[in-house]
Write a protein that holds these residues in place. Structure first.
Motif, PDB file in Angstrom:
ATOM      1  N   THR A 351       0.842  -1.195   0.000  1.00 24.23           N
ATOM      2  CA  THR A 351       0.000   0.000   0.000  1.00 24.23           C
ATOM      3  C   THR A 351       0.878   1.245   0.000  1.00 24.23           C
ATOM      4  O   THR A 351       1.785   1.368   0.824  1.00 24.23           O
ATOM      5  CB  THR A 351      -0.910   0.017   1.237  1.00 24.23           C
ATOM      6  N   PRO A 352       0.640   2.165  -0.932  1.00 27.91           N
ATOM      7  CA  PRO A 352       1.471   3.375  -0.980  1.00 27.91           C
ATOM      8  C   PRO A 352       1.437   4.141   0.340  1.00 27.91           C
ATOM      9  O   PRO A 352       0.394   4.286   0.972  1.00 27.91           O
ATOM     10  CB  PRO A 352       0.844   4.195  -2.106  1.00 27.91           C
ATOM     11  N   VAL A 353       2.598   4.614   0.743  1.00 26.79           N
ATOM     12  CA  VAL A 353       2.757   5.343   2.003  1.00 26.79           C
ATOM     13  C   VAL A 353       3.060   6.806   1.712  1.00 26.79           C
ATOM     14  O   VAL A 353       3.820   7.120   0.783  1.00 26.79           O
ATOM     15  CB  VAL A 353       3.902   4.718   2.844  1.00 26.79           C
ATOM     16  N   ASP A 354       2.472   7.692   2.472  1.00 24.32           N
ATOM     17  CA  ASP A 354       2.717   9.125   2.323  1.00 24.32           C
ATOM     18  C   ASP A 354       3.918   9.507   3.188  1.00 24.32           C
ATOM     19  O   ASP A 354       3.839   9.482   4.420  1.00 24.32           O
ATOM     20  CB  ASP A 354       1.490   9.913   2.762  1.00 24.32           C
ATOM     21  N   PRO A 355       5.047   9.872   2.596  1.00 22.04           N
ATOM     22  CA  PRO A 355       6.233  10.203   3.404  1.00 22.04           C
ATOM     23  C   PRO A 355       6.089  11.510   4.185  1.00 22.04           C
ATOM     24  O   PRO A 355       6.903  11.788   5.061  1.00 22.04           O
ATOM     25  CB  PRO A 355       7.343  10.305   2.358  1.00 22.04           C
ATOM     26  N   TYR A 356       5.066  12.292   3.863  1.00 16.11           N
ATOM     27  CA  TYR A 356       4.833  13.540   4.599  1.00 16.11           C
ATOM     28  C   TYR A 356       3.925  13.338   5.803  1.00 16.11           C
ATOM     29  O   TYR A 356       3.666  14.285   6.553  1.00 16.11           O
ATOM     30  CB  TYR A 356       4.211  14.586   3.672  1.00 16.11           C
ATOM     31  N   ASP A 357       3.443  12.106   5.982  1.00 15.85           N
ATOM     32  CA  ASP A 357       2.539  11.810   7.089  1.00 15.85           C
ATOM     33  C   ASP A 357       3.324  11.724   8.391  1.00 15.85           C
ATOM     34  O   ASP A 357       4.122  10.814   8.601  1.00 15.85           O
ATOM     35  CB  ASP A 357       1.814  10.494   6.816  1.00 15.85           C
ATOM     36  N   ARG A 358       3.091  12.673   9.277  1.00 14.16           N
ATOM     37  CA  ARG A 358       3.767  12.692  10.567  1.00 14.16           C
ATOM     38  C   ARG A 358       2.820  12.310  11.707  1.00 14.16           C
ATOM     39  O   ARG A 358       3.119  12.551  12.876  1.00 14.16           O
ATOM     40  CB  ARG A 358       4.359  14.081  10.814  1.00 14.16           C
ATOM     41  N   SER A 359       1.671  11.730  11.356  1.00 20.06           N
ATOM     42  CA  SER A 359       0.696  11.367  12.384  1.00 20.06           C
ATOM     43  C   SER A 359       1.016  10.025  13.036  1.00 20.06           C
ATOM     44  O   SER A 359       0.390   9.657  14.023  1.00 20.06           O
ATOM     45  CB  SER A 359      -0.713  11.327  11.777  1.00 20.06           C
ATOM     46  N   LYS A 360       1.978   9.284  12.481  1.00 19.61           N
ATOM     47  CA  LYS A 360       2.392   7.991  13.039  1.00 19.61           C
ATOM     48  C   LYS A 360       3.887   8.021  13.303  1.00 19.61           C
ATOM     49  O   LYS A 360       4.614   8.841  12.754  1.00 19.61           O
ATOM     50  CB  LYS A 360       2.065   6.848  12.059  1.00 19.61           C
ATOM     51  N   THR A 361       4.338   7.115  14.125  1.00 17.71           N
ATOM     52  CA  THR A 361       5.769   7.004  14.365  1.00 17.71           C
ATOM     53  C   THR A 361       6.423   6.294  13.184  1.00 17.71           C
ATOM     54  O   THR A 361       5.748   5.681  12.346  1.00 17.71           O
ATOM     55  CB  THR A 361       6.049   6.207  15.648  1.00 17.71           C
ATOM     56  N   VAL A 362       7.739   6.369  13.112  1.00 19.50           N
ATOM     57  CA  VAL A 362       8.457   5.770  11.990  1.00 19.50           C
ATOM     58  C   VAL A 362       8.225   4.269  11.925  1.00 19.50           C
ATOM     59  O   VAL A 362       7.911   3.718  10.860  1.00 19.50           O
ATOM     60  CB  VAL A 362       9.960   6.075  12.094  1.00 19.50           C
ATOM     61  N   ASP A 363       8.353   3.571  13.044  1.00 19.24           N
ATOM     62  CA  ASP A 363       8.254   2.109  13.021  1.00 19.24           C
ATOM     63  C   ASP A 363       6.830   1.633  12.767  1.00 19.24           C
ATOM     64  O   ASP A 363       6.620   0.544  12.240  1.00 19.24           O
ATOM     65  CB  ASP A 363       8.790   1.490  14.311  1.00 19.24           C
ATOM     66  N   SER A 364       5.816   2.460  13.088  1.00 19.79           N
ATOM     67  CA  SER A 364       4.441   2.039  12.851  1.00 19.79           C
ATOM     68  C   SER A 364       3.892   2.550  11.528  1.00 19.79           C
ATOM     69  O   SER A 364       2.947   2.005  10.982  1.00 19.79           O
ATOM     70  CB  SER A 364       3.516   2.537  13.981  1.00 19.79           C
ATOM     71  N   GLY A 365       4.486   3.613  10.999  1.00 20.82           N
ATOM     72  CA  GLY A 365       3.945   4.236   9.800  1.00 20.82           C
ATOM     73  C   GLY A 365       4.539   3.718   8.517  1.00 20.82           C
ATOM     74  O   GLY A 365       3.930   3.824   7.453  1.00 20.82           O
ATOM     75  N   VAL A 366       5.722   3.158   8.541  1.00 21.92           N
ATOM     76  CA  VAL A 366       6.408   2.744   7.308  1.00 21.92           C
ATOM     77  C   VAL A 366       6.791   1.281   7.417  1.00 21.92           C
ATOM     78  O   VAL A 366       7.488   0.874   8.341  1.00 21.92           O
ATOM     79  CB  VAL A 366       7.669   3.603   7.076  1.00 21.92           C
ATOM     80  N   PRO A 367       6.343   0.450   6.482  1.00 23.85           N
ATOM     81  CA  PRO A 367       6.693  -0.974   6.528  1.00 23.85           C
ATOM     82  C   PRO A 367       8.141  -1.191   6.134  1.00 23.85           C
ATOM     83  O   PRO A 367       8.756  -0.338   5.474  1.00 23.85           O
ATOM     84  CB  PRO A 367       5.729  -1.599   5.502  1.00 23.85           C
ATOM     85  N   GLY A 368       8.700  -2.328   6.504  1.00 27.07           N
ATOM     86  CA  GLY A 368      10.041  -2.664   6.096  1.00 27.07           C
ATOM     87  C   GLY A 368      10.097  -3.075   4.636  1.00 27.07           C
ATOM     88  O   GLY A 368       9.074  -3.193   3.957  1.00 27.07           O
ATOM     89  N   GLY A 369      11.281  -3.310   4.132  1.00 27.96           N
ATOM     90  CA  GLY A 369      11.423  -3.697   2.748  1.00 27.96           C
ATOM     91  C   GLY A 369      11.344  -2.525   1.812  1.00 27.96           C
ATOM     92  O   GLY A 369      11.690  -1.402   2.167  1.00 27.96           O
ATOM     93  N   CYS A 370      10.894  -2.794   0.578  1.00 29.64           N
ATOM     94  CA  CYS A 370      10.844  -1.764  -0.445  1.00 29.64           C
ATOM     95  C   CYS A 370       9.400  -1.369  -0.671  1.00 29.64           C
ATOM     96  O   CYS A 370       8.715  -1.931  -1.541  1.00 29.64           O
ATOM     97  CB  CYS A 370      11.491  -2.277  -1.737  1.00 29.64           C
ATOM     98  N   GLY A 371       8.923  -0.433   0.079  1.00 36.40           N
ATOM     99  CA  GLY A 371       7.548   0.012  -0.026  1.00 36.40           C
ATOM    100  C   GLY A 371       7.370   1.051  -1.111  1.00 36.40           C
ATOM    101  O   GLY A 371       8.321   1.659  -1.605  1.00 36.40           O
ATOM    102  N   SER A 372       6.125   1.272  -1.523  1.00 34.16           N
ATOM    103  CA  SER A 372       5.814   2.261  -2.542  1.00 34.16           C
ATOM    104  C   SER A 372       5.326   3.551  -1.867  1.00 34.16           C
ATOM    105  O   SER A 372       4.851   3.543  -0.722  1.00 34.16           O
ATOM    106  CB  SER A 372       4.726   1.716  -3.489  1.00 34.16           C
ATOM    107  N   LEU A 373       5.455   4.648  -2.600  1.00 34.31           N
ATOM    108  CA  LEU A 373       5.133   5.967  -2.071  1.00 34.31           C
ATOM    109  C   LEU A 373       3.933   6.548  -2.803  1.00 34.31           C
ATOM    110  O   LEU A 373       3.772   6.353  -4.013  1.00 34.31           O
ATOM    111  CB  LEU A 373       6.324   6.895  -2.212  1.00 34.31           C
ATOM    112  N   SER A 374       3.118   7.298  -2.069  1.00 39.87           N
ATOM    113  CA  SER A 374       1.969   7.961  -2.692  1.00 39.87           C
ATOM    114  C   SER A 374       2.367   9.277  -3.345  1.00 39.87           C
ATOM    115  O   SER A 374       1.691   9.760  -4.250  1.00 39.87           O
ATOM    116  CB  SER A 374       0.880   8.206  -1.633  1.00 39.87           C
ATOM    117  N   ARG A 375       3.459   9.864  -2.889  1.00 37.18           N
ATOM    118  CA  ARG A 375       3.951  11.124  -3.461  1.00 37.18           C
ATOM    119  C   ARG A 375       5.350  11.390  -2.912  1.00 37.18           C
ATOM    120  O   ARG A 375       5.757  10.835  -1.899  1.00 37.18           O
ATOM    121  CB  ARG A 375       3.020  12.289  -3.117  1.00 37.18           C
ATOM    122  N   THR A 376       6.067  12.254  -3.597  1.00 37.42           N
ATOM    123  CA  THR A 376       7.350  12.707  -3.108  1.00 37.42           C
ATOM    124  C   THR A 376       7.403  14.232  -3.175  1.00 37.42           C
ATOM    125  O   THR A 376       8.288  14.848  -2.658  1.00 37.42           O
ATOM    126  CB  THR A 376       8.514  12.127  -3.931  1.00 37.42           C
TER     127      THR A 376
END
Length: 376
Positions: A351-376
């Motif tokens: 599931t694409p992840v928003d790298p500008y999303d600061r509402s979650k912590t790093v370990d809970s907001g971003v999965p490991g491995g090579c994830g996809s991004l919703s925007r840069t």
């Protein structure tokens, strides 16, 4: 005595003569003034009308002044014509300016550029969507929520210090300031960004933490997946990349908590850095952004209870999220992906992840491995 009505030489009765006659009449002396004939009154009135000046009209220099105003109006009209022609030329070159104004996009863009107030707590949601404009060399943050973020070190605001965990207000204030210095040196210093040794940041760490310092030094000289200097420092290869402009956008916050044991205070830092890059080759114009989020726990300890050096800080914990950098490359440098790059390594998934999303912590907001991004 009245003059003959056909006599055209009789003057009209003045106000002074009439007043004098009335005064003499009251006292019983004098005689009535002569009244001009009807023709005389008509001629006199015509002469007065012909010699009277129109209201607001002046002769002599006034005529030159009016002519000057006329020339001024002509000059203004000429200037207006020049402005009109220039406006047409601008529209021909950049028609999007008019389109944006008509569609309301210009107003939205202006609102998107308004600076945000400082972050004082964890946001409840990611930043709202913005127009999907691509970044350019002149506007490297175009289309990014970071457009409203602070520039560089101004985004790392130090909160007011208070005594915490048995550490005095002065000790906490010093720790906060040193934590900011570390973040600036590790993520914003041009020398660090060029891949040089982050000496200023390392100098802030307690030399008594020999194992930790040795591990950091090893990461700089021989990076590995488990011991990558990108875990603490932002670095690129100058031969491959160069900054698009001289601004790095920053947003986050810093706060202080008591340590788990007495005589300690922890400085918690959570910041996101947005870097626009362009390839280091002649004529390169494509801009790509890499977003780096860091959560770091610094700490200070009472040297009477702990083996700690006064004026130095410890690194207790640190997590990092690197958005738009090659997934399986661990050489200690960022590698943002450009449109003309050959596709290598694993394909981003999930599931694409928003790298500008600061509402979650790093370990809970971003999965490991090579994830996809919703925007840069």
């Amino acid at each position: 005595m009245r003059k003959n009505d056909n006599d055209s030489d009789g003057p009209a009765i003045s106000d002074e003569e009439w007043a004098r006659f009335m005064e003499q009449a009251e006292t019983g002396s004098g005689q009535a003034p002569q009244e001009p004939s009807a023709r005389a009154r008509m001629v006199t009135a015509r002469l007065r009308a012909g010699s009277a000046e129109p209201q607001g009209w002046r002769t002599g220099p006034a005529w030159q002044e009016m002519q000057g105003r006329g020339r001024g109006k002509r000059r203004l009209k000429a200037a207006a014509a020049v402005v009109f022609i220039a406006a047409l030329a601008l529209i021909a070159v950049r028609p999007e300016l008019v389109i944006d104004k008509v569609t309301g996009k210009a107003e939205r863009n202006d609102k998107a550029r308004e600076p945000l107030p400082a972050e004082t707590a964890r946001p409840g949601a990611p930043p709202s969507a913005v127009d999907p404009d691509r970044p350019t060399l002149k506007e490297p943050f175009r289309g990014s929520p970071a457009l409203q973020w602070a520039d560089g070190a101004a985004g790392i605001e130090v909160p007011e210090a208070q005594a915490v965990g048995g550490m005095s207000k002065e000790q906490v204030a010093d720790a906060l300031e040193k934590a900011k210095q570390f973040l600036v040196s590790a993520n914003l210093d041009p020398a660090t960004l060029r891949g040089e040794r982050p000496a200023a940041a390392l100098e802030l760490l307690d030399p008594k933490l020999k194992d930790e310092l040795s591990r950091v030094e090893d990461s700089l000289t021989a990076p590995t997946k488990e011991n990558d200097p990108l875990h603490l420092f932002t670095r690129v290869k100058p031969a491959e990349l160069k900054p698009a402009g001289d601004v790095v956008k920053v947003r986050g916050r810093m706060w202080v908590e008591p340590g788990k044991e007495g005589g300690q205070a922890n400085v918690q830092a959570d910041y996101t850095f947005v870097y626009p890059f362009v390839k280091a080759k002649a004529g390169a114009e494509e801009v790509e952004r890499t977003i780096v989020r860091r959560e770091i726990t610094f700490s200070i300890a009472d040297p009477r209870k702990w083996q700690a050096t006064v004026g130095k800080i410890w690194l207790e914990k640190y997590d990092v999220d690197l958005a738009n950098s090659a997934c399986d490359v661990y050489d200690g440098y960022l590698h943002p992906v450009f449109s003309d790059d050959a596709r290598t390594g694993p394909t981003p998934s999930g599931t694409p992840v928003d790298p500008y999303d600061r509402s979650k912590t790093v370990d809970s907001g971003v999965p490991g491995g090579c994830g996809s991004l919703s925007r840069t």
